[in-house]
Design an enzyme around this catalytic site. Structure first.
Site, PDB file in Angstrom:
ATOM      1  CE  LYS A 140      -4.378   1.131   0.288  1.00 33.40           C
ATOM      2  NZ  LYS A 140      -5.551   0.339  -0.136  1.00 33.40           N
ATOM      3  CG  ASP A 180      -7.232   3.353  -0.975  1.00 37.57           C
ATOM      4  OD1 ASP A 180      -7.569   2.170  -0.970  1.00 37.57           O
ATOM      5  OD2 ASP A 180      -7.456   4.115  -0.010  1.00 37.57           O
TER       6      ASP A 180
HETATM    7  N1  GLU Z   1      -7.287   0.345  -3.009  1.00 33.93           N
HETATM    8  C1  GLU Z   1      -8.028  -0.831  -3.323  1.00 33.93           C
HETATM    9  C2  GLU Z   1      -8.035  -1.779  -2.127  1.00 33.93           C
HETATM   10  O1  GLU Z   1      -8.055  -1.308  -0.994  1.00 33.93           O
HETATM   11  C3  GLU Z   1      -7.576  -1.467  -4.631  1.00 33.93           C
HETATM   12  C4  GLU Z   1      -6.149  -1.872  -4.705  1.00 33.93           C
HETATM   13  C5  GLU Z   1      -5.693  -2.335  -6.086  1.00 33.93           C
HETATM   14  O2  GLU Z   1      -6.491  -2.392  -6.994  1.00 33.93           O
HETATM   15  O3  GLU Z   1      -4.508  -2.653  -6.196  1.00 33.93           O
HETATM   16  O4  GLU Z   1      -8.081  -2.964  -2.221  1.00 33.93           O
END
Ligand code: GLU
Length: 460
Positions: A140, A180
């Site tokens: 992340k 996100d």
């Molecule tokens: N931010 C999204 C999540 O919390 C998607 C992450 C992504 O697609 O890599 O899963």
């Protein structure tokens, strides 16, 4: 530590003591990382049954290794506003676990971003990604940058500066960021452009959530919201129920909330309330999704605008009060810790049947305990909102093939994935004697795959 079972065996007590000791160690090291500690505690609590049955994990000290990120990158992000003034933000990428594949997870641009938030999101992403069955590790990133009120050029300059440092740490087989909160198609586009410029090569699979013209996947924008509803559909099916005539509340009004509302309405539900960071709107007869889309997607305005064209609806300033509205299904789709113990009790008192987390960790530990103790069907984030990242993985697959799938193909895959996640969580919760507890089921199903793979790949 909260254990929901009444009688605790000697073996269980031993594992609980081991988990407590580990938790204290982590807490002593990172005492100020409140959100990370909360996510860690939730995880350790729910892994007790699997550690009772399988001693290898303890012997190999797998948990202590897993709870420490493989790598954390923090960096300076300077950018110049439209008046020529220089600002500095802090950028992050937490590359938490790569047992199952390249690190994968979104980028969040929001003033609340700090290392604790990044680490909790990356930790839960590991298990979420594992649950999807796709070959992706967990990571992340983001920055404490506030996109609110910034011009398009300011956003572009920020994204370019962010990628000017991040580019050296990512790649289609290394780490694949996506969006996100605060990062959507526009931001992904600016970052992709900068990555391409610096690399001098077209690596379509370095980011997901891209525009459709350059490798984005049909259905990705809708995937988290639709996936949430597909998961709840499975929960309801178990009680021979469906969405028809159910009253639904979704907090938030971003992609997750809006597409969850869209699918719920399509399946016959009535969505009576949604919110943004300023407040919430309520109409007991059901909200107009068309108006919400116009306000949020076309005008980028506040949800309070809603009542101007719908005087029959009401607007309230305090978004947290949204949970005092009676409903059958509550879908927290905004951000972490939006449902505390008091809100959970209110929802139970008002007869809620299902609570499913569209956002990441929207319910506090105490709130989840309230739901479980009252036999409310509760869907945890790492399972419920996995549709977004699952679809990102489908985007990576299309990029590798240099092909684009139809929206029907993508949606069919998404439905299959969400059904499999539900049945795997359910199976794990039954196997480990916590029937109906999908928190335990999701964490165990997600964890065992990662832990077994770490052992297979050789731990030190
Ligand atoms: N931010 C999204 C999540 O919390 C998607 C992450 C992504 O697609 O890599 O899963």
């Amino acid at each position: 530590m909260t254990q929901l079972e009444r009688v605790v065996s000697k073996e269980e007590q031993e594992v609980i003591d081991y988990m407590d000791e580990l938790y204290e160690k982590i807490k002593a090291r990172d005492a100020h990382e409140v959100e990370f500690l909360q996510a860690t505690k939730m995880l350790l609590n729910s892994l007790v049954p699997v550690f009772v049955k399988n001693r290898t994990y303890r012997e190999k000290n797998i948990l202590e290794q897993l709870i420490e990120p493989e790598r954390i990158i923090t960096f300076r992000v300077p950018w110049i506003d439209d008046n020529g003034k220089t600002h500095v933000n802090r950028g992050y990428r937490v590359q938490f676990n790569s047992a199952l594949g390249p690190y994968k997870g979104g980028l969040r641009f929001h003033p609340s971003v700090n290392l604790s938030v990044m680490k909790f999101l990356a930790l839960t992403q590991i298990f979420k990604n594992s649950l999807t069955g796709q070959p992706i590790g967990g990571g992340k990133g983001g920055a404490d940058f506030d996109p609110k009120g910034k011009s398009d050029n300011e956003i572009m300059r920020f994204c370019q500066s962010f990628m000017t440092e991040l580019y050296r740490h990512i790649g289609p087989d290394i780490d694949v960021p996506a969006g996100d909160i605060g990062v959507g198609k526009r931001e992904v586009g600016y970052m992709f452009g900068q990555y391409k410029r610096i690399q001098g090569a077209y690596h379509a699979g370095v980011l997901t959530g891209k525009g459709l013209n350059y490798g984005g996947s049909l259905g990705r924008t809708e995937a988290t919201g639709y996936g949430t509803i597909y998961f709840v559909q499975e929960m309801l099916k178990d009680r021979r129920e469906d969405f028809k005539n159910k009253t639904v509340i979704t907090s938030g009004s971003g992609n997750v909330a809006i597409y969850a509302m869209e699918k719920a309405i399509k399946l016959g539900a009535k969505v009576v309330a949604c919110s943004d960071s300023s407040g919430y709107v309520y109409d007991r007869n059901g909200l107009s999704l068309q108006t919400i889309k116009r306000i949020k997607f076309s005008e980028g305005a506040r949800i309070s605008e809603y009542v101007k064209t719908h005087p029959e609806a009401e607007y309230f300033d305090d978004g947290s009060k949204i949970w005092s509205i009676p409903c059958d299904i509550a879908l927290p789709c905004a951000t972490q810790n939006e449902i505390d113990e008091a809100s959970a009790k209110m929802l139970v008192k008002n007869g809620v049947q299902v609570v499913a987390e569209g956002a990441n960790m929207p319910c506090s530990i105490e709130a989840i305990d309230v739901f479980l103790e009252n036999d409310i069907m509760f869907g945890p984030a790492q399972a419920v909102n996995a549709g977004g990242v699952a679809c990102s993985s489908l985007e990576m697959a299309q990029n590798s093939q240099r092909l684009s799938w139809t929206v029907e193909q993508v949606d069919e895959q998404l439905q299959k994935i969400m059904k499999t996640i539900y049945s795997n969580c359910k199976r794990a919760s039954n196997k480990y004697d916590h029937p109906g507890n999908l928190v335990v089921g999701a964490n165990i199903a997600g964890f065992t795959k990662v832990a077994d793979t770490m052992i297979e790949q050789g731990v030190i």
